[in-house]
Design a protein around this motif. Structure first.
Motif, mmCIF file in Angstrom:
data_model
loop_
_atom_site.group_PDB
_atom_site.id
_atom_site.type_symbol
_atom_site.label_atom_id
_atom_site.label_comp_id
_atom_site.label_asym_id
_atom_site.label_seq_id
_atom_site.Cartn_x
_atom_site.Cartn_y
_atom_site.Cartn_z
ATOM 1 N N PRO A 1 0.839 -1.208 0.000
ATOM 2 C CA PRO A 1 0.000 0.000 0.000
ATOM 3 C C PRO A 1 0.872 1.257 0.000
ATOM 4 C CG PRO A 1 -0.143 -1.145 2.116
ATOM 5 C CD PRO A 1 0.691 -1.996 1.216
ATOM 6 N N VAL A 2 0.547 2.164 -0.913
ATOM 7 C CA VAL A 2 1.349 3.357 -1.106
ATOM 8 C C VAL A 2 0.431 4.571 -1.177
ATOM 9 C CG1 VAL A 2 2.966 4.515 -2.665
ATOM 10 C CG2 VAL A 2 3.080 2.056 -2.389
ATOM 11 N N PHE A 3 0.793 5.633 -0.468
ATOM 12 C CA PHE A 3 0.077 6.898 -0.506
ATOM 13 C C PHE A 3 0.787 7.771 -1.547
ATOM 14 C CE2 PHE A 3 -0.768 11.199 1.274
ATOM 15 C CZ PHE A 3 -2.152 11.148 1.256
ATOM 16 N N ALA A 4 0.266 7.760 -2.778
ATOM 17 C CA ALA A 4 0.935 8.414 -3.913
ATOM 18 C C ALA A 4 0.438 9.851 -4.062
ATOM 19 C CB ALA A 4 0.711 7.608 -5.180
ATOM 20 N N TYR A 5 0.869 10.728 -3.174
ATOM 21 C CA TYR A 5 0.394 12.109 -3.207
ATOM 22 C C TYR A 5 0.969 12.883 -4.385
ATOM 23 C CZ TYR A 5 4.807 13.351 -0.904
ATOM 24 O OH TYR A 5 6.125 13.524 -0.590
ATOM 25 N N GLY A 6 2.070 12.467 -4.945
ATOM 26 C CA GLY A 6 2.638 13.123 -6.120
ATOM 27 C C GLY A 6 1.732 12.983 -7.325
ATOM 28 N N SER A 7 1.125 11.814 -7.470
ATOM 29 C CA SER A 7 0.168 11.621 -8.564
ATOM 30 C C SER A 7 -1.030 12.534 -8.382
ATOM 31 C CB SER A 7 -0.301 10.160 -8.610
ATOM 32 O OG SER A 7 0.773 9.315 -8.905
ATOM 33 N N PHE A 8 -1.453 12.706 -7.134
ATOM 34 C CA PHE A 8 -2.574 13.602 -6.861
ATOM 35 C C PHE A 8 -2.224 15.047 -7.219
ATOM 36 C CE2 PHE A 8 -4.692 16.632 -4.071
ATOM 37 C CZ PHE A 8 -6.015 16.415 -4.454
ATOM 38 N N ILE A 9 -1.015 15.469 -6.893
ATOM 39 C CA ILE A 9 -0.586 16.835 -7.235
ATOM 40 C C ILE A 9 -0.626 17.021 -8.750
ATOM 41 C CG2 ILE A 9 1.384 18.433 -7.253
ATOM 42 C CD1 ILE A 9 2.148 17.275 -4.498
ATOM 43 N N THR A 10 -0.137 16.030 -9.470
ATOM 44 C CA THR A 10 -0.145 16.108 -10.929
ATOM 45 C C THR A 10 -1.560 16.211 -11.470
ATOM 46 O OG1 THR A 10 1.900 14.825 -11.041
ATOM 47 C CG2 THR A 10 0.586 14.944 -13.046
ATOM 48 N N VAL A 11 -2.469 15.390 -10.954
ATOM 49 C CA VAL A 11 -3.859 15.414 -11.410
ATOM 50 C C VAL A 11 -4.539 16.729 -11.029
ATOM 51 C CG1 VAL A 11 -6.116 14.319 -11.117
ATOM 52 C CG2 VAL A 11 -4.099 12.910 -11.463
ATOM 53 N N ALA A 12 -4.252 17.253 -9.847
ATOM 54 C CA ALA A 12 -4.850 18.519 -9.415
ATOM 55 C C ALA A 12 -4.372 19.679 -10.291
ATOM 56 C CB ALA A 12 -4.521 18.792 -7.948
ATOM 57 N N VAL A 13 -3.092 19.715 -10.599
ATOM 58 C CA VAL A 13 -2.577 20.754 -11.496
ATOM 59 C C VAL A 13 -3.186 20.587 -12.879
ATOM 60 C CG1 VAL A 13 -0.492 21.591 -12.658
ATOM 61 C CG2 VAL A 13 -0.463 21.129 -10.211
ATOM 62 N N ASN A 14 -3.304 19.353 -13.329
ATOM 63 C CA ASN A 14 -3.932 19.059 -14.619
ATOM 64 C C ASN A 14 -5.352 19.618 -14.650
ATOM 65 O OD1 ASN A 14 -5.066 17.915 -16.893
ATOM 66 N ND2 ASN A 14 -4.126 15.930 -16.574
ATOM 67 N N PHE A 15 -6.110 19.377 -13.600
ATOM 68 C CA PHE A 15 -7.490 19.873 -13.525
ATOM 69 C C PHE A 15 -7.527 21.396 -13.538
ATOM 70 C CE2 PHE A 15 -10.930 21.583 -10.923
ATOM 71 C CZ PHE A 15 -12.024 21.149 -11.666
ATOM 72 N N ALA A 16 -6.657 22.021 -12.762
ATOM 73 C CA ALA A 16 -6.647 23.487 -12.695
ATOM 74 C C ALA A 16 -6.340 24.092 -14.063
ATOM 75 C CB ALA A 16 -5.632 23.960 -11.654
ATOM 76 N N ILE A 17 -5.392 23.516 -14.765
ATOM 77 C CA ILE A 17 -5.041 24.020 -16.092
ATOM 78 C C ILE A 17 -6.193 23.802 -17.061
ATOM 79 C CG2 ILE A 17 -3.524 23.645 -18.078
ATOM 80 C CD1 ILE A 17 -1.304 23.057 -16.003
ATOM 81 N N LEU A 18 -6.797 22.624 -17.025
ATOM 82 C CA LEU A 18 -7.931 22.330 -17.903
ATOM 83 C C LEU A 18 -9.089 23.283 -17.628
ATOM 84 C CD1 LEU A 18 -9.263 20.507 -20.015
ATOM 85 C CD2 LEU A 18 -9.984 19.029 -18.162
ATOM 86 N N ALA A 19 -9.399 23.509 -16.361
ATOM 87 C CA ALA A 19 -10.489 24.423 -16.010
ATOM 88 C C ALA A 19 -10.188 25.835 -16.479
ATOM 89 C CB ALA A 19 -10.723 24.399 -14.497
ATOM 90 N N PHE A 20 -8.937 26.271 -16.338
ATOM 91 C CA PHE A 20 -8.567 27.618 -16.768
ATOM 92 C C PHE A 20 -8.665 27.753 -18.288
ATOM 93 C CE2 PHE A 20 -5.345 30.851 -17.887
ATOM 94 C CZ PHE A 20 -5.942 31.939 -17.260
ATOM 95 N N ILE A 21 -8.222 26.742 -19.009
ATOM 96 C CA ILE A 21 -8.288 26.789 -20.476
ATOM 97 C C ILE A 21 -9.739 26.809 -20.938
ATOM 98 C CG2 ILE A 21 -7.816 25.466 -22.584
ATOM 99 C CD1 ILE A 21 -5.148 24.635 -21.252
ATOM 100 N N ILE A 22 -10.585 25.999 -20.323
ATOM 101 C CA ILE A 22 -12.007 25.995 -20.688
ATOM 102 C C ILE A 22 -12.631 27.344 -20.363
ATOM 103 C CG2 ILE A 22 -14.253 24.999 -20.110
ATOM 104 C CD1 ILE A 22 -12.820 22.302 -19.907
#
Length: 142
Positions: free
Chosen positions: A81-102
């Motif tokens: 079991p691994v708490f992969a918070y780096g992947s979450f940071i990547t996905v959160a930044v991805n979402f923020a950029i996508l929302a801003f572009i839209i």
């Protein structure tokens, strides 16, 4: 038969087709944004912060079997079991950029839409009493 006809009417409406096209384009656009974030932005952010690769940031939550690769992929493969918070940071930044572009796209589309000309105000309705008084006045002037 009525339900089948209702479904056909629903399925061929412009809104449903527009939605389907939007979902398909959105999926393709999401891949582009993933690439922009993963291949362009996150490496720059990692370089500014200190050459971090956010996708490899994690915390091990269980016992690691001997001989297991200490990378995120190796630990996941071993079932640790691994708490992969780096992947979450990547996905959160991805979402923020996508929302801003839209947001920018919608803002631009709204700006380009031609404003509908303002409807002229309807003339005030004159009551019957006023009309009769005007008629009497006009007849007296003659």
């Amino acid at each position: 038969m009525g339900m089948i006809q209702e479904f056909k009417d629903f399925a061929v409406k412009g809104n449903v087709i527009d939605l389907a096209v939007g979902v398909i384009i959105g999926g393709a656009f999401g891949k582009i944004v993933d690439s922009v974030v993963g291949d362009l932005i996150m490496p720059l952010v990692g370089a500014v912060i200190g050459k971090l690769d956010f996708s490899s940031l994690f915390v091990v939550l269980g016992a690691v079997p001997p001989g297991t690769d200490a990378t995120l992929a190796g630990l996941k493969k071993a079932g640790v079991p691994v708490f992969a918070y780096g992947s979450f940071i990547t996905v959160a930044v991805n979402f923020a950029i996508l929302a801003f572009i839209i947001f920018l796209m919608v803002k631009q589309i709204n700006r380009l839409k031609k404003e509908a000309p303002a409807a002229e105000p309807a003339p005030a309705v004159t009551s019957e009493d006023v009309l009769l008084l005007r008629e009497i006045r006009d007849s007296l002037r003659k």
